[in-house]
Enzyme design. Structure first.
Site, PDB file in Angstrom:
ATOM      1  N   CYS A  57       0.907  -1.265  -0.047  1.00 35.07           N
ATOM      2  CA  CYS A  57      -0.120  -0.055   0.067  1.00 35.07           C
ATOM      3  C   CYS A  57       0.813   1.138   0.079  1.00 35.07           C
ATOM      4  CB  CYS A  57      -0.938   0.191   0.960  1.00 35.07           C
ATOM      5  SG  CYS A  57      -2.560   1.166   0.834  1.00 35.07           S
ATOM      6  N   GLU A  64      -1.093  -8.411   4.178  1.00 32.04           N
ATOM      7  CA  GLU A  64      -1.030  -8.918   5.629  1.00 32.04           C
ATOM      8  C   GLU A  64      -2.476  -9.126   6.337  1.00 32.04           C
ATOM      9  OE1 GLU A  64      -1.183  -5.939   4.737  1.00 32.04           O
ATOM     10  OE2 GLU A  64      -1.294  -4.476   6.081  1.00 32.04           O
ATOM     11  N   HIS A  69      -3.590  -4.817   0.613  1.00 30.69           N
ATOM     12  CA  HIS A  69      -2.958  -5.110   2.205  1.00 30.69           C
ATOM     13  C   HIS A  69      -3.046  -6.628   2.363  1.00 30.69           C
ATOM     14  CE1 HIS A  69      -2.395  -1.397   4.082  1.00 30.69           C
ATOM     15  NE2 HIS A  69      -3.299  -0.950   3.505  1.00 30.69           N
TER      16      HIS A  69
END
Ligand SMILES: [Mn+2]
Length: 242
Positions: free
Chosen positions: A113, A218, A216
């Site tokens: 990001c 994660e 994202h």
């Protein structure tokens, strides 16, 4: 041996009672766990004097640039748009230096990001300061659905590493209101949203591993997302080679 993966932290400047009125360095635990589960040793780097960037770059085997604040347009020679959100200039300055040092050593970079955005700026590119004020924007890039759920598709370019890992299309979460405008030096766009924004970049230099995504992964790991796991694993595998 597990490769040591540097993860640049963010910074909370507000002094909060519950945190003993001190300023806080932080990073998502999902990134730490994602790197660990992929076989790396996560190692947190504070935002600090940019003179330390060279030493940090030497010590780590790979670098994660994580999400966070808007990049300050100072670093790409623009005035702030009225729709710019909060920035953290010391982080920009430190990460730009760190990216340069890592690239000299040709160590792998995994950018998430804001990470993709600061990487692009470090390489001389620039950003749209607020895509929601552009006519071209047709889809919601700042999702209000929990980011552990994907919400828009991306089309992936053939001949990219991302294509090898994920195929020609994938679903991603999306928490950005800025996007790459002009690409930085030696970067190539490898994925696009349906309204034409760059959603991933890699390096044109074959020896330089860069996996930078506008979403994202994660946070998708919370839901055991297979595509996100592939991105973490591939990055850590490449850090072992260096
Ligand atoms: Mn998006």
């Amino acid at each position: 041996m597990r490769p040591i993966i540097g993860i640049v932290t963010s910074q909370l400047n507000e002094q909060i009672k519950e945190l003993s009125y001190t300023e806080i360095a932080y990073t998502p635990l999902e990134t730490i766990e994602g790197i660990y589960k992929a076989g790396g040793s996560p190692f947190l780097l504070p935002i600090t004097d940019k003179k330390l960037a060279k030493q940090y770059a030497k010590e780590i085997d790979g670098l994660v640039l994580s999400g966070g604040h808007d990049v300050s347009p100072i670093f790409y020679g623009e005035e702030p748009s009225p729709n710019l959100k909060e920035t953290l200039p010391p982080r920009d300055e430190f990460e730009i230096e760190l990216v340069k040092e890592i690239l000299i050593l040709q160590k792998p970079i995994f950018a998430i990001c804001r990470g993709l955005q600061i990487l692009n700026v470090a390489l001389g590119g620039n950003l749209h300061q607020d895509i929601d004020s552009l006519d071209k924007t047709r889809i919601k890039h700042l999702q209000t659905t929990h980011p552990k759920f994907s919400s828009h598709s991306v089309n992936i370019e053939k001949d990219s590493l991302l294509y090898k890992l994920l195929g020609k299309t994938t679903l991603v979460n999306t928490l950005h209101h800025q996007a790459i405008k002009t690409l930085g030096q030696d970067l190539i766009a490898t994925a696009f949203s349906s309204d034409g924004y760059i959603e991933a970049v890699e390096s044109k230099i074959p020896e330089q591993y860069i996996m930078a995504v506008q979403w994202h992964p994660e946070i998708l790991l919370i839901n055991d997302n297979e595509e996100a796991k592939k991105l973490f694993s591939n990055f850590v595998e490449n850090c072992k080679k260096k």
